[in-house]
Design an enzyme around this catalytic site. Structure first.
Site, PDB file in Angstrom:
ATOM      1  N   CYS A  93      13.457  10.728   6.955  1.00 11.29           N
ATOM      2  CA  CYS A  93      13.446  10.158   8.312  1.00 11.29           C
ATOM      3  C   CYS A  93      14.758  10.429   9.037  1.00 11.29           C
ATOM      4  O   CYS A  93      14.788  10.570  10.247  1.00 11.29           O
ATOM      5  CB  CYS A  93      13.167   8.668   8.229  1.00 11.29           C
ATOM      6  SG  CYS A  93      14.164   7.837   7.003  1.00 11.29           S
ATOM      7  N   GLU A  98       9.656  15.270  15.980  1.00 15.28           N
ATOM      8  CA  GLU A  98       9.969  15.231  14.544  1.00 15.28           C
ATOM      9  C   GLU A  98       9.124  16.264  13.797  1.00 15.28           C
ATOM     10  O   GLU A  98       7.899  16.159  13.777  1.00 15.28           O
ATOM     11  CB  GLU A  98       9.680  13.816  14.012  1.00 15.28           C
ATOM     12  CG  GLU A  98      10.240  13.587  12.630  1.00 15.28           C
ATOM     13  CD  GLU A  98       9.960  12.178  12.110  1.00 15.28           C
ATOM     14  OE1 GLU A  98       8.878  11.637  12.378  1.00 15.28           O
ATOM     15  OE2 GLU A  98      10.841  11.631  11.415  1.00 15.28           O
ATOM     16  N   GLU A 141      10.442   0.772  10.186  1.00 12.89           N
ATOM     17  CA  GLU A 141      11.354   1.878   9.872  1.00 12.89           C
ATOM     18  C   GLU A 141      10.591   3.152  10.211  1.00 12.89           C
ATOM     19  O   GLU A 141       9.670   3.532   9.482  1.00 12.89           O
ATOM     20  CB  GLU A 141      11.731   1.851   8.389  1.00 12.89           C
ATOM     21  CG  GLU A 141      12.535   0.636   7.971  1.00 12.89           C
ATOM     22  CD  GLU A 141      13.934   0.598   8.555  1.00 12.89           C
ATOM     23  OE1 GLU A 141      14.414   1.652   9.032  1.00 12.89           O
ATOM     24  OE2 GLU A 141      14.528  -0.481   8.556  1.00 12.89           O
ATOM     25  N   LYS A 147       0.836  -1.200   0.000  1.00 15.61           N
ATOM     26  CA  LYS A 147       0.000   0.000   0.000  1.00 15.61           C
ATOM     27  C   LYS A 147       0.874   1.254   0.000  1.00 15.61           C
ATOM     28  O   LYS A 147       1.558   1.533   0.985  1.00 15.61           O
ATOM     29  CB  LYS A 147      -0.917   0.052   1.223  1.00 15.61           C
ATOM     30  CG  LYS A 147      -1.983   1.141   1.024  1.00 15.61           C
ATOM     31  CD  LYS A 147      -2.744   1.482   2.283  1.00 15.61           C
ATOM     32  CE  LYS A 147      -2.123   2.602   3.068  1.00 15.61           C
ATOM     33  NZ  LYS A 147      -1.954   3.868   2.360  1.00 15.61           N
TER      34      LYS A 147
HETATM   35  P1  NAD Z   1       2.383   7.605   8.380  1.00 15.96           P
HETATM   36  O1  NAD Z   1       2.713   6.660   9.480  1.00 15.96           O
HETATM   37  O2  NAD Z   1       1.307   8.598   8.590  1.00 15.96           O
HETATM   38  O3  NAD Z   1       1.925   6.779   7.074  1.00 15.96           O
HETATM   39  C1  NAD Z   1       2.741   5.791   6.509  1.00 15.96           C
HETATM   40  C2  NAD Z   1       1.861   4.778   5.826  1.00 15.96           C
HETATM   41  O4  NAD Z   1       1.053   4.142   6.810  1.00 15.96           O
HETATM   42  C3  NAD Z   1       0.901   5.362   4.794  1.00 15.96           C
HETATM   43  O5  NAD Z   1       0.811   4.468   3.709  1.00 15.96           O
HETATM   44  C4  NAD Z   1      -0.413   5.417   5.563  1.00 15.96           C
HETATM   45  O6  NAD Z   1      -1.541   5.354   4.735  1.00 15.96           O
HETATM   46  C5  NAD Z   1      -0.294   4.183   6.423  1.00 15.96           C
HETATM   47  N1  NAD Z   1      -1.119   4.218   7.636  1.00 15.96           N
HETATM   48  C6  NAD Z   1      -1.477   5.290   8.383  1.00 15.96           C
HETATM   49  N2  NAD Z   1      -2.249   4.906   9.422  1.00 15.96           N
HETATM   50  C7  NAD Z   1      -2.382   3.556   9.336  1.00 15.96           C
HETATM   51  C8  NAD Z   1      -3.066   2.582  10.106  1.00 15.96           C
HETATM   52  N3  NAD Z   1      -3.775   2.900  11.195  1.00 15.96           N
HETATM   53  N4  NAD Z   1      -2.968   1.290   9.722  1.00 15.96           N
HETATM   54  C9  NAD Z   1      -2.250   0.934   8.639  1.00 15.96           C
HETATM   55  N5  NAD Z   1      -1.605   1.818   7.853  1.00 15.96           N
HETATM   56  C10 NAD Z   1      -1.658   3.121   8.209  1.00 15.96           C
HETATM   57  O7  NAD Z   1       3.748   8.247   7.969  1.00 15.96           O
HETATM   58  P2  NAD Z   1       3.989   9.336   6.826  1.00 15.96           P
HETATM   59  O8  NAD Z   1       3.499  10.634   7.345  1.00 15.96           O
HETATM   60  O9  NAD Z   1       3.464   8.833   5.521  1.00 15.96           O
HETATM   61  O10 NAD Z   1       5.587   9.333   6.690  1.00 15.96           O
HETATM   62  C11 NAD Z   1       6.391  10.101   7.458  1.00 15.96           C
HETATM   63  C12 NAD Z   1       7.024   9.274   8.555  1.00 15.96           C
HETATM   64  O11 NAD Z   1       7.754   8.183   7.995  1.00 15.96           O
HETATM   65  C13 NAD Z   1       8.034  10.057   9.347  1.00 15.96           C
HETATM   66  O12 NAD Z   1       7.860   9.804  10.723  1.00 15.96           O
HETATM   67  C14 NAD Z   1       9.373   9.508   8.871  1.00 15.96           C
HETATM   68  O13 NAD Z   1      10.411   9.654   9.786  1.00 15.96           O
HETATM   69  C15 NAD Z   1       9.026   8.093   8.595  1.00 15.96           C
HETATM   70  N6  NAD Z   1       9.989   7.467   7.670  1.00 15.96           N
HETATM   71  C16 NAD Z   1      10.886   6.560   8.166  1.00 15.96           C
HETATM   72  C17 NAD Z   1      11.819   5.970   7.310  1.00 15.96           C
HETATM   73  C18 NAD Z   1      12.805   4.973   7.841  1.00 15.96           C
HETATM   74  O14 NAD Z   1      13.395   4.271   7.034  1.00 15.96           O
HETATM   75  N7  NAD Z   1      12.992   4.872   9.141  1.00 15.96           N
HETATM   76  C19 NAD Z   1      11.838   6.309   5.969  1.00 15.96           C
HETATM   77  C20 NAD Z   1      10.914   7.240   5.497  1.00 15.96           C
HETATM   78  C21 NAD Z   1       9.985   7.811   6.365  1.00 15.96           C
END
Ligand code: NAD
Length: 495
Positions: A294, A394, A255, A181
């Protein structure tokens, strides 16, 4: 050189069982470009029944795919790499339009790196050797790696094609089928990829489901028809995903977020000009990808003795960052990916000011010229101390918080005073510091005299609330399979 918005169809489907299909409930959401808020296209607002359809396809395909030879799997991964590479500019434009990041980055970083990850895992799986041990003259212990089966993968919007290319290749190389997804903010490059590679894999091996987290992500992570969940996103979402997956005792990799320190010791200032210039660039990398990384080096720690001189250079360089239309090749910092991000970042700048942080540059949205309709924030430097919320939470924007330290002990204390442990940077010419400081930092990746480099063959992942498990590197493949031990007796008489 300047590019323009690419063309899209009006509506796209999910990619299930080798073809595009409409969402069962017939609902779609509108995806807009953060550069100018213009409509890109409509994408499926998938629900549980769509996820079930994709899981059905993946489960039907898993046995045959798991039994393909590594040569065959590697050849298909390489084919995907060739297809992305042959369409590099198209992918770059779609990514810039969907996410708001500069075209110079999508052309030179996001898309080429994505290509390399497909090739890397094609090579890893071919190069692998197993293990067999003779326990005694008549007994052999043999370890065989088997795919898990079907993997659910959920990715964020900050590097849409690259995050997909961190996730799919190791899962496929190890013989798993996948339901992935993408983030609802950036569904376009995953869709373009499926259009280009629709016939490459047998139907059901890769399935892409669009939609929102609670509606499409939750049923995927909660399903008993997945054998593992791989997640990249916010720490709080990761905690939810772990709860969902725990019902089925499914393994997860996480991650998550970060608040990475970037530490500058005084020897940097005494170094030759080239090294000092490099260090200044390293400090200014907080604005790379609009800070939506991230591992964004979002806390700059500078040794007291050089603080004023060093920061003078950093501020001067930050002010010179070109922020203009992301389709223009000169643009260095583009638009934030969404209105939510845009508002969240501005509210953090306000919180910082209310806490007493001093704005050294930026500190506001950029509405100049053709940026007026998009989500642009000027690269911002806040000066304060590590107990402030802006140093601890963050922000995920082009905002860096800077403070000073007296000595190594204080540098380490501040660096490790965070819930997170994803990335860190250490800049020094001192031979002891360049080994001992990284060793003492609690983070999964410490860059020394460099930053923001992500080669496929270096393991990447978090400590503490930044998650667990690793991405990239061949060790990643073990997150997508299990070990079967065969204990074979060749003894004709004894049991
Ligand atoms: P997010 O957690 O809001 O969303 C990430 C994904 O999870 C999206 O596809 C979203 O639709 C899905 N999602 C949201 N709620 C969900 C639920 N209840 N159940 C299942 N899926 C759900 O994160 P974001 O805002 O898209 O991304 C930013 C975050 O990602 C930041 O915190 C960043 O640090 C982190 N990030 C980490 C890495 C790493 O490798 N550690 C890399 C990139 C981004």
């Amino acid at each position: 050189m300047s590019y323009s918005k690419p063309k899209f169809k009006t509506t796209y489907g999910n990619f299930i069982n080798g073809k595009f299909v409409d969402p069962i409930g017939g609902e779609y959401f509108e995806n807009t470009s953060p550069i100018d808020k213009s409509l890109i296209a409509k994408y499926p607002r998938s629900q549980k029944e769509d996820v079930e359809l994709a899981l059905e396809a993946a489960n039907n395909a898993k046995e045959a795919w798991g039994n393909t030879s590594v040569t065959e799997r590697a050849a298909l991964l390489n084919k995907v790499a060739d297809i992305i590479e042959a369409n590099l500019e198209e992918f770059a434009l779609v990514e810039t339009c969907d996410n708001g990041k500069p075209i110079r980055e999508t052309l030179n970083a996001d898309v080429p790196l994505a290509v390399d990850h497909w090739r890397y895992f094609a090579a890893c799986i071919r190069a692998e050797e197993g293990s067999a041990t003779e326990l005694d003259a008549n007994t052999l212990s043999m370890n065989i790696k088997e795919p898990l089966g079907v993997v659910g993968q959920i990715i964020p919007w900050n590097f849409p094609l690259l995050m997909l290319s961190w996730k799919l290749p190791p899962a496929l190389a190890t013989g798993n089928c996948v339901v992935l997804k993408p983030a609802e903010q950036t569904p376009s490059s995953a869709t373009l990829l499926m259009e280009k590679i629709a016939d490459v894999f047998p139907p059901g091996v890769i399935n892409i489901i669009h939609g929102f987290g609670p509606e499409a992500g939750k049923p995927l992570a909660s399903s008993s028809r997945v054998d593992k969940v791989a997640f990249t996103g916010e720490t709080t979402t990761g905690q939810l995903i772990m709860q969902y997956a725990s019902k089925n005792l499914n393994p997860v990799t996480m991650e998550l977020g970060g608040k990475s320190p970037n530490i500058f010791f005084s020897s940097v200032m005494d170094a030759d000009d080239a090294f000092l210039d490099k260090a200044i660039e390293g400090a200014v990398l907080f604005a790379f990808n609009q800070g939506e990384v991230c591992t964004c080096p979002s806390r700059i720690l500078v040794e007291e003795a050089i603080y004023d001189k060093f920061m003078e250079r950093v501020i001067e360089r930050t002010k010179a960052i070109v922020q203009n239309n992301p389709y223009d090749a000169s643009c260095m910092v583009g638009a934030q990916a969404s209105n939510d991000q845009y508002e969240k970042i501005q509210s953090y700048i306000k919180i910082g000011e209310e806490e007493g942080a001093k704005v050294l540059c930026g500190g506001e949205a950029n509405k100049e010229g053709d940026l007026a309709n998009g989500y642009f924030i000027k690269p911002t430097i806040l000066e304060g101390h590590n107990k402030m919320r802006v140093f601890q939470e963050e922000i995920f924007g082009p905002v860096v918080c800077v403070t000073k330290f007296k000595d190594e002990a204080e540098a380490l204390e501040i660096a490790n005073d965070t819930l997170y442990g994803l990335g860190a940077g250490v800049w020094t010419r001192d031979a002891h510091q360049l080994y001992q400081i990284p060793r003492a930092i609690k983070a999964g990746r410490v860059w020394v005299n460099c930053y923001h480099s992500y080669p496929a063959h270096a393991p990447f992942g978090g400590y503490k609330k930044s998650g667990f498990g690793r991405e990239n590197h061949q060790m990643m493949m073990d997150h997508y399979r299990q070990t079967k031990n065969m204990l074979i007796s060749y003894d004709k008489n004894k049991l």
